[in-house]
Write a protein that holds these residues in place. Structure first.
Motif, mmCIF file in Angstrom:
data_model
loop_
_atom_site.group_PDB
_atom_site.id
_atom_site.type_symbol
_atom_site.label_atom_id
_atom_site.label_comp_id
_atom_site.label_asym_id
_atom_site.label_seq_id
_atom_site.Cartn_x
_atom_site.Cartn_y
_atom_site.Cartn_z
ATOM 1 N N HIS A 330 -2.892 -66.496 -40.939
ATOM 2 C CA HIS A 330 -2.333 -67.506 -41.166
ATOM 3 C C HIS A 330 -2.286 -67.634 -43.079
ATOM 4 N N LEU A 331 -3.249 -66.820 -43.313
ATOM 5 C CA LEU A 331 -3.907 -67.567 -45.170
ATOM 6 C C LEU A 331 -2.739 -66.985 -46.181
ATOM 7 N N TYR A 332 -2.805 -64.845 -45.302
ATOM 8 C CA TYR A 332 -2.623 -64.500 -46.386
ATOM 9 C C TYR A 332 -0.954 -63.428 -46.240
ATOM 10 N N LYS A 333 0.268 -63.566 -46.537
ATOM 11 C CA LYS A 333 1.522 -62.805 -46.022
ATOM 12 C C LYS A 333 2.138 -61.715 -46.927
ATOM 13 N N LYS A 334 2.499 -61.350 -46.121
ATOM 14 C CA LYS A 334 2.336 -59.647 -46.499
ATOM 15 C C LYS A 334 4.457 -60.701 -47.637
ATOM 16 N N ASP A 335 4.305 -59.416 -49.291
ATOM 17 C CA ASP A 335 5.346 -59.942 -49.488
ATOM 18 C C ASP A 335 5.170 -61.029 -50.321
ATOM 19 N N ARG A 336 4.089 -61.578 -50.153
ATOM 20 C CA ARG A 336 3.809 -62.794 -51.008
ATOM 21 C C ARG A 336 2.498 -62.141 -51.128
ATOM 22 N N GLU A 337 1.080 -63.084 -50.893
ATOM 23 C CA GLU A 337 -0.190 -62.428 -51.533
ATOM 24 C C GLU A 337 -0.527 -60.690 -51.740
ATOM 25 N N TYR A 338 0.244 -59.282 -50.656
ATOM 26 C CA TYR A 338 0.176 -58.683 -50.616
ATOM 27 C C TYR A 338 1.479 -58.189 -50.955
ATOM 28 N N ILE A 339 1.818 -57.075 -50.966
ATOM 29 C CA ILE A 339 3.024 -55.682 -50.570
ATOM 30 C C ILE A 339 2.223 -54.293 -49.934
ATOM 31 N N ILE A 340 2.903 -53.909 -49.204
ATOM 32 C CA ILE A 340 2.547 -52.808 -48.813
ATOM 33 C C ILE A 340 3.414 -51.481 -49.059
ATOM 34 N N LYS A 341 2.441 -50.182 -49.966
ATOM 35 C CA LYS A 341 2.780 -49.429 -50.717
ATOM 36 C C LYS A 341 2.565 -47.692 -49.788
ATOM 37 N N ASP A 342 3.290 -47.428 -49.394
ATOM 38 C CA ASP A 342 2.968 -46.007 -49.382
ATOM 39 C C ASP A 342 1.549 -45.599 -47.868
ATOM 40 N N GLY A 343 1.563 -46.864 -47.139
ATOM 41 C CA GLY A 343 0.524 -47.198 -45.995
ATOM 42 C C GLY A 343 -0.657 -47.976 -46.853
ATOM 43 N N GLU A 344 -1.107 -48.229 -48.006
ATOM 44 C CA GLU A 344 -1.946 -49.380 -48.294
ATOM 45 C C GLU A 344 -1.232 -50.645 -48.565
ATOM 46 N N VAL A 345 -2.291 -51.368 -49.053
ATOM 47 C CA VAL A 345 -2.016 -52.648 -48.913
ATOM 48 C C VAL A 345 -2.124 -52.854 -50.664
ATOM 49 N N PHE A 346 -1.392 -53.632 -51.362
ATOM 50 C CA PHE A 346 -1.663 -53.984 -52.526
ATOM 51 C C PHE A 346 -1.833 -54.964 -53.082
ATOM 52 N N ILE A 347 -2.636 -55.997 -53.857
ATOM 53 C CA ILE A 347 -2.708 -57.100 -54.125
ATOM 54 C C ILE A 347 -1.981 -57.509 -54.950
ATOM 55 N N VAL A 348 -0.815 -58.630 -55.081
ATOM 56 C CA VAL A 348 0.052 -59.435 -55.676
ATOM 57 C C VAL A 348 -0.970 -60.540 -56.663
ATOM 58 N N ASP A 349 -0.948 -59.849 -58.128
ATOM 59 C CA ASP A 349 -1.410 -60.836 -58.929
ATOM 60 C C ASP A 349 -1.225 -62.206 -58.523
ATOM 61 N N PRO A 350 -1.171 -63.684 -58.081
ATOM 62 C CA PRO A 350 -0.823 -64.529 -58.089
ATOM 63 C C PRO A 350 -0.735 -65.370 -59.926
ATOM 64 N N PHE A 351 -0.558 -64.854 -60.133
ATOM 65 C CA PHE A 351 -0.387 -64.883 -61.500
ATOM 66 C C PHE A 351 0.661 -64.364 -62.424
ATOM 67 N N THR A 352 0.453 -63.225 -62.462
ATOM 68 C CA THR A 352 1.317 -62.529 -63.018
ATOM 69 C C THR A 352 3.106 -61.859 -62.371
ATOM 70 N N ARG A 354 2.461 -59.971 -60.191
ATOM 71 C CA ARG A 354 2.509 -57.750 -60.350
ATOM 72 C C ARG A 354 1.563 -57.643 -59.202
ATOM 73 N N VAL A 355 1.236 -56.517 -59.142
ATOM 74 C CA VAL A 355 0.351 -55.335 -58.474
ATOM 75 C C VAL A 355 -0.721 -54.831 -59.538
ATOM 76 N N MET A 356 -1.324 -54.988 -58.362
ATOM 77 C CA MET A 356 -3.981 -54.067 -59.556
ATOM 78 C C MET A 356 -3.670 -52.951 -58.047
ATOM 79 N N PRO A 357 -3.586 -52.183 -59.103
ATOM 80 C CA PRO A 357 -4.041 -51.456 -58.347
ATOM 81 C C PRO A 357 -5.762 -51.221 -58.586
ATOM 82 N N GLY A 358 -5.808 -50.546 -57.317
ATOM 83 C CA GLY A 358 -7.343 -50.161 -57.387
ATOM 84 C C GLY A 358 -8.243 -51.795 -56.792
#
Length: 656
Positions: A330-352, A354-358
Motif C-alpha cells: 500500500h505504500l511502495y508501488k512499482k515504477d514509483r518507489e522501485y523498478i524491477i529489472k532482471d528479476g530484481e527489485v531496484f530502489i528508485v532514489d526519490p530525490f534524483t 535514478r536507480v540505486m544498485p546494491g
C-alpha cells in the motif's frame, strides 16, 4: 497581536531587509580579490605549460614556509583560470571567481542554473588540494561524478595534481587509488558508505583463520589504516548542496549484513494481508508515509491463524511481518518507489529519480516487496552500522556547497552545519519567464491540457521538457503522446544509461523530453540552432513537489546563461500534495468554482493552496530531519562505549 508576536515580526522584517545588504557587502569584499586575480591574468598567459605546472610546487613551498591558503587565493585562482582556458577552452567569469571564493571560505555559493558551478569548483578544489590532505567533490549521482571528472580532470592534471572518481560497485583496490588522489569526485552515498565500511569492525576469528596473526595482535578488531579507503575528511565541496544536506538528510545510510532466514514468515504475511481492509483492519498515515494495524486488525489476524504456530515460537514478531507486508502493498508501488529489472527489485532514489544498485530497504521491507512481486527472496539483513548525512558531513574540517536554490533553507544550513549562504549574481541577466500556474479540478483534465499544450509548442518548433514525479507517470504521459503521434524521449530510472544522449537532444527544435527528477539537477540543456528565436526551452511541470526548491531546479533548466526560456506548472486538485497536505474545505470550495469542466482556475487563492501545502510538508520534513539528527547525536555519544562494542560484536557473531 501579543507584544511577543509583535517583537518577533519586527525582528523578522529587520533581518529580511538586512540580509540583502549584508550579501552586497560580502560580494564587495570578493570583488577586491577578483580584481587581484584579473590583474594576474596577463602574466600567466605568457607562461609555458611547464611554467604553469611549476606554480603548484611553488605554492606548496610557500605553504610550508608559513603562508596560508588565503594568501594564495589570487595567484592560485589565476593559475586555474589559465589552465582551464588551455585545456577546456573555458575561462572563469568574474562571478564564477566569486563563487570559488565563497566555496574556499567554507560557505554555500547560491548560483543560478547554467552559471557553470562545475567549473567554479575547480578553483577552491585546486587551492585546498595544495595541502596534500585531499579534497572531496560531492555530486548527486554516478553520471555527474564521472562526467565532471572527465571534463574538469585535465585542468588539475595540467597543474600536476592527481584526480580520482568513485563509482557504484567499484572494487575496493580502485577505490583506494581514487581516494589517494589529490581530488576525488564521487556521490554523497558512495562517500558515506565508504566511511561506514572503513569503520566496520573486522571479525577477530576471520583474521586468525586467514593467518593474519600480526594484524590480529596489532589492530585487534579495527580495520588497519592501510586497508581503509578514505583518508582524513579534510575538505568537501557538495554540489546541489540542498538536495544532499537537506532533502536526503531524512534517510540514514545503513550497512547491513546477512541475518536469519525467515522467508516463510514473509510469504505467510503476504497471504494474510490480502484479506485485510483499509480503515477497518489498518490505517494509512499518508503525511508520515506509514501505516499501522488497528485493534480490530490485530484481533482479525489472531482470529484467522494461530499466531504462535503461524509465525514461530514467539508471538512478538508476527505484527512486524504483517505491517511490512502491508507497507509493501500500500505504500511502495512499482515504477514509483522501485523498478524491477532482471528479476530484481531496484530502489528508485526519490530525490534524483535514478536507480540505486546494491541498495536494499532494511527491517524486512525489501523481502516483503520481493514476495509481493513474486520474485526470488533474498537473505534477510541486519543493521551493522549507520550514519546520517548530518553527522558524516560535519566530520569534515571544512565544508562548502553550491546550488541554485539555497536561500529558502538558509536557516537550516546555518543551524545544522554552520554554513552561511552567499547569493552570487548571474553573469548575464536572467531572461526566463515564469508563467502562472494552471489548476484543474481533476487529474484527467490536467493531463488533457498538458497534451494539448505540448502539441501546440511542438507545432511551433520549440523544445519542451516535461517534469514528472515518477517513472509510472512519465510512462503514462508517454503513452498519451504516442497516441497523439508526437515524437519524444523519456528519461527516467529505466533509461538512465542513455541520459547524456537524451539530454543532448532536449534543446533541439521540436524536441519533446519527458523526465523525472533526473533532469532537474546538474544537467545543462544546450539550445539548438534557431531555438532562441522561438523563445528557447519551455519547461512544463506536471506537479508541485514536496519542496519549492525542487520546483525551482526544474524550472531552472530553461534560460541558462542569458538564454530565453519559460516555465509553467499544470496542477490539479487531485494531486497528492494538496490531497494529503491541503485543507479539505479549501479544496472543496475551489472545486465548486471551476466552471465549465475542463477549464483551469487562475487566481491567487488557488495558488496559495499549493504554497501552504508545500510549506506544510517542508515543515514536516524539517521536523523529521531534526529528530533524526538528535537521535544520531545520541548514538554518536555512546558509540565506542563497552556496551556498543559488545552489541556490535554480537551482531557480527550472528553473521558467522
Amino acid at each position: 497581536m501579543s507584544e511577543r508576536q509583535g517583537i518577533l515580526k519586527s525582528l523578522a522584517r529587520t533581518l529580511s531587509s538586512a540580509v540583502p545588504g549584508r550579501n552586497r557587502r560580502v560580494l564587495g569584499r570578493m570583488s577586491d580579490t577578483v580584481a587581484q586575480i584579473n590583474a594576474l591574468e596577463a602574466r600567466y598567459k605568457n607562461y609555458t605549460d611547464a611554467q604553469l605546472r611549476g606554480e603548484t610546487a611553488r605554492f606548496r613551498e610557500l605553504l610550508r614556509s608559513g603562508r596560508t591558503l588565503d594568501d594564495l587565493v589570487p595567484e592560485a585562482f589565476a593559475v586555474v583560470r589559465e589552465a582551464s582556458r588551455r585545456t577546456t577552452r573555458l575561462r572563469h567569469f568574474d562571478v564564477q571567481l566569486m563563487g570559488g571564493i565563497a566555496l574556499h571560505q567554507g560557505k554555500i555559493a547560491e548560483m543560478a542554473t547554467g552559471e557553470g558551478k562545475t567549473l567554479v569548483a575547480t578553483l577552491p578544489a585546486y587551492l585546498n588540494a595544495l595541502t596534500g590532505k585531499g579534497v572531496h567533490i560531492v555530486t548527486v549521482n554516478d553520471y555527474l561524478a564521472r562526467r565532471d571528472r572527465q571534463w574538469m580532470g585535465p585542468i588539475y592534471e595540467m597543474l600536476g595534481l592527481k584526480v580520482g572518481v568513485i563509482q557504484t560497485l567499484m572494487p575496493r583496490p580502485q577505490r583506494q587509488t581514487a581516494y589517494r588522489a589529490d581530488i576525488t569526485y564521487g556521490t554523497n552515498k558512495e562517500f558515506g558508505f565508504d566511511f561506514l565500511r572503513d569503520n566496520l569492525k573486522v571479525n577477530k576469528q576471520d583474521l586468525l583463520q586467514q593467518g593474519n596473526y600480526v594484524q590480529y595482535l596489532l589492530h585487534g578488531d579495527k580495520i588497519p589504516p592501510e586497508h581503509r579507503c578514505q583518508r582524513e575528511l579534510n575538505y568537501a565541496i557538495v554540489d546541489e548542496v540542498d538536495s544532499v544536506l537537506i532533502d536526503e538528510a531524512r534517510t540514514p545510510l545503513i550497512i547491513s549484513g546477512g541475518g536469519e532466514r525467515a522467508p516463510m514468515a514473509h510469504l505467510r504475511a503476504d497471504q494474510l494481508i490480502r484479506v485485510l481492509k483499509l480503515d477497518v483492519h489498518f490505517k494509512i498515515k499518508e503525511k508520515e508515509r506509514d501505516l499501522e494495524l488497528t485493534r480490530v486488525g490485530q484481533a482479525e489476524v489472531e482470529r484467522l491463524v494461530d499466531v504462535r504456530t503461524y509465525f514461530g515460537p514467539t508471538p512478538d514478531p508476527w505484527k512486524h511481518y504483517v505491517e511490512q507486508a502491508l507497507r509493501a502493498h500500500h505504500l511502495y508501488k512499482k515504477d514509483r518507489e522501485y523498478i524491477i529489472k532482471d528479476g530484481e527489485v531496484f530502489i528508485v532514489d526519490p530525490f534524483t529519480g535514478r536507480v540505486m544498485p546494491g541498495r536494499t530497504w532494511n527491517e524486512g521491507l525489501h523481502r516483503a516487496i520481493e514476495v509481493k512481486e513474486r520474485l526470488r527472496v533474498q537473505d534477510e539483513n541486519v543493521t551493522l552500522l549507520s550514519i546520517t548525512y548530518q553527522i558524516y558531513f560535519r566530520k569534515f574540517k571544512k565544508l562548502a556547497g553550491m546550488t541554485g536554490t539555497a536561500s529558502t533553507a538558509a536557516a537550516e544550513f546555518w543551524g545544522v552545519y554552520g554554513l552561511d549562504v552567499v547569493s552570487v549574481p548571474t553573469n548575464r541577466p536572467l531572461r526566463r519567464t515564469a508563467q502562472e500556474d494552471l489548476i484543474y479540478a481533476t487529474e484527467k483534465d490536467k493531463y488533457d491540457a498538458i497534451e494539448a499544450e505540448v502539441a501546440r509548442l511542438h507545432e511551433q518548433g520549440r523544445p519542451v521538457l516535461i517534469g514528472t514525479w515518477s517513472v509510472e507517470k512519465s510512462e503514462a504521459l508517454s503513452e498519451r503522446l504516442k497516441q497523439r503521434g508526437i515524437a519524444h524521449n523519456v528519461l527516467n530510472a529505466k533509461q538512465d544509461e542513455q541520459e547524456a544522449e537524451i539530454v543532448a537532444e532536449a534543446g533541439q527544435p521540436r524536441a519533446v523530453t519527458i523526465a523525472t527528477n533526473m533532469a532537474g539537477r546538474g544537467t545543462d540543456i544546450l539550445l539548438g540552432e534557431g531555438v532562441p528565436e522561438l523563445g528557447g526551452l519551455h519547461v512544463l511541470g506536471t506537479e508541485r513537489h514536496d519542496a519549492r526548491r525542487i520546483d525551482n531546479q526544474l524550472a531552472g533548466r530553461a534560460g541558462r546563461q542569458g538564454d530565453p526560456g519559460s516555465s509553467q506548472f499544470f496542477l490539479s486538485l487531485e494531486d497528492d500534495l494538496v490531497r494529503v497536505f491541503g485543507r479539505p474545505r479549501a479544496v472543496a470550495a475551489l472545486r465548486k468554482r471551476i466552471s465549465p469542466a475542463g477549464q483551469p482556475l487562475r487566481d491567487l487563492q488557488a495558488v496559495r493552496l499549493f504554497v501552504r501545502a508545500q510549506k506544510g510538508i517542508e515543515a514536516h520534513h524539517f521536523k523529521v530531519r531534526k529528530q533524526l539528527l538528535r537521535r544520531a547525536e545520541r548514538i554518536a555519544k555512546w558509540r565506542g562505549s563497552p556496551l556498543y562494542d559488545a552489541l556490535l560484536d554480537w551482531q557480527q557473531e550472528q553473521m558467522c
